[in-house]
Design an enzyme around this catalytic site. Sequence first.
Site, PDB file in Angstrom:
ATOM      1  N   SER A  87       0.825  -1.217   0.000  1.00 54.88           N
ATOM      2  CA  SER A  87       0.000   0.000   0.000  1.00 54.88           C
ATOM      3  C   SER A  87       0.857   1.265   0.000  1.00 54.88           C
ATOM      4  O   SER A  87       2.018   1.261   0.410  1.00 54.88           O
ATOM      5  CB  SER A  87      -0.902   0.023   1.234  1.00 54.88           C
ATOM      6  OG  SER A  87      -1.651  -1.149   1.323  1.00 54.88           O
TER       7      SER A  87
HETATM    8  N1  SAH Z   1      -0.853  -4.927   3.931  1.00 55.02           N
HETATM    9  C1  SAH Z   1      -0.103  -5.169   2.727  1.00 55.02           C
HETATM   10  C2  SAH Z   1      -0.878  -4.748   1.505  1.00 55.02           C
HETATM   11  C3  SAH Z   1      -1.292  -5.940   0.824  1.00 55.02           C
HETATM   12  S1  SAH Z   1      -2.371  -5.845  -0.559  1.00 55.02           S
HETATM   13  C4  SAH Z   1       1.258  -4.553   2.768  1.00 55.02           C
HETATM   14  O1  SAH Z   1       1.571  -3.806   3.720  1.00 55.02           O
HETATM   15  O2  SAH Z   1       2.045  -4.837   1.887  1.00 55.02           O
HETATM   16  C5  SAH Z   1      -3.632  -6.947   0.004  1.00 55.02           C
HETATM   17  C6  SAH Z   1      -3.227  -8.346   0.313  1.00 55.02           C
HETATM   18  O3  SAH Z   1      -4.410  -9.023   0.746  1.00 55.02           O
HETATM   19  C7  SAH Z   1      -2.696  -9.135  -0.877  1.00 55.02           C
HETATM   20  O4  SAH Z   1      -1.442  -9.663  -0.578  1.00 55.02           O
HETATM   21  C8  SAH Z   1      -3.736 -10.237  -1.060  1.00 55.02           C
HETATM   22  O5  SAH Z   1      -3.194 -11.455  -1.504  1.00 55.02           O
HETATM   23  C9  SAH Z   1      -4.308 -10.362   0.322  1.00 55.02           C
HETATM   24  N2  SAH Z   1      -5.625 -10.986   0.400  1.00 55.02           N
HETATM   25  C10 SAH Z   1      -6.651 -10.890  -0.486  1.00 55.02           C
HETATM   26  N3  SAH Z   1      -7.707 -11.581  -0.065  1.00 55.02           N
HETATM   27  C11 SAH Z   1      -7.358 -12.150   1.123  1.00 55.02           C
HETATM   28  C12 SAH Z   1      -8.027 -13.000   2.036  1.00 55.02           C
HETATM   29  N4  SAH Z   1      -9.277 -13.421   1.824  1.00 55.02           N
HETATM   30  N5  SAH Z   1      -7.362 -13.387   3.145  1.00 55.02           N
HETATM   31  C13 SAH Z   1      -6.085 -12.979   3.373  1.00 55.02           C
HETATM   32  N6  SAH Z   1      -5.406 -12.172   2.535  1.00 55.02           N
HETATM   33  C14 SAH Z   1      -6.031 -11.769   1.419  1.00 55.02           C
END
Ligand code: SAH
Length: 237
Positions: A87
């Site tokens: 993000s």
């Molecule tokens: N917090 C992260 C941003 C990640 S983007 C950071 O600091 O880098 C969102 C993430 O959510 C992705 O890696 C995606 O694979 C994950 N995601 C999507 N659906 C999900 C679910 N149902 N359970 C767990 N993770 C999920």
Amino acid sequence: MLRAIVSLLCCLVVISAASALGHRPSPIEEQRQRMVRVIERHADEPLDARVLKVMAEVPRHEFVPPARRGAAYEDTPLPIGFGQTISQPFIVGFMTDLIDPEPTDVVLEVGTGSGYQAAVLAQLVDRVCTIEIIPELARRAATALDEIGYDNITTRIGDGYFGWPDCGPYDAIVVTAAAASIPPPLLEQLKPTGRMVIPVGGPFLTQQLVVAVKEEDGTIRTRQVLPVRFVPLRREP
Ligand code: SAH
């Protein structure tokens, strides 16, 4: 003898003058400080100083793919593979600020991604439990967090829609992928007075960042705070 005392005193003066000048920030530390100033300017209302201090410390470049490191301290999301992104730093700071982190808090993050948001949280609270649905990303984040030395973050591969009951209940929950509506299991795992921040809305459209607070009597109060754009919260097929 006198000469020895004089040279010792001179030496002490030099040492204390050097420490008075203080620690000189490295180029990476300077980039991080610049990033924090950009975040501060971006925010309509001032963000918690503790959150900004932590963001000036967490090595974001350790959480982005090597080819993207040059852009690690720009206030922008970056691809981390598998169609996912780390993000934007402002959003990480803003979401962290919205949950009012306290040093005794246990926090759940849904969507570990790179592990960066978990690292920011871990420096502000007691314990972070973070869950990621893509196994390769979960493993990569766990390795990065381990190598930097975070010992209050527990990672897991799984569908965060269902939360992680055994790690909770939680003082706060941060969801970093967009859901069509707030998953009921997450509300259940929130303690009374617990806070949740979650992007709510359709995939690939603009969503609303929603803050949900569980009152002492279990009532849920929600408010929309900002239009945002997140990757979708996936559901297992
Ligand atoms: N917090 C992260 C941003 C990640 S983007 C950071 O600091 O880098 C969102 C993430 O959510 C992705 O890696 C995606 O694979 C994950 N995601 C999507 N659906 C999900 C679910 N149902 N359970 C767990 N993770 C999920």
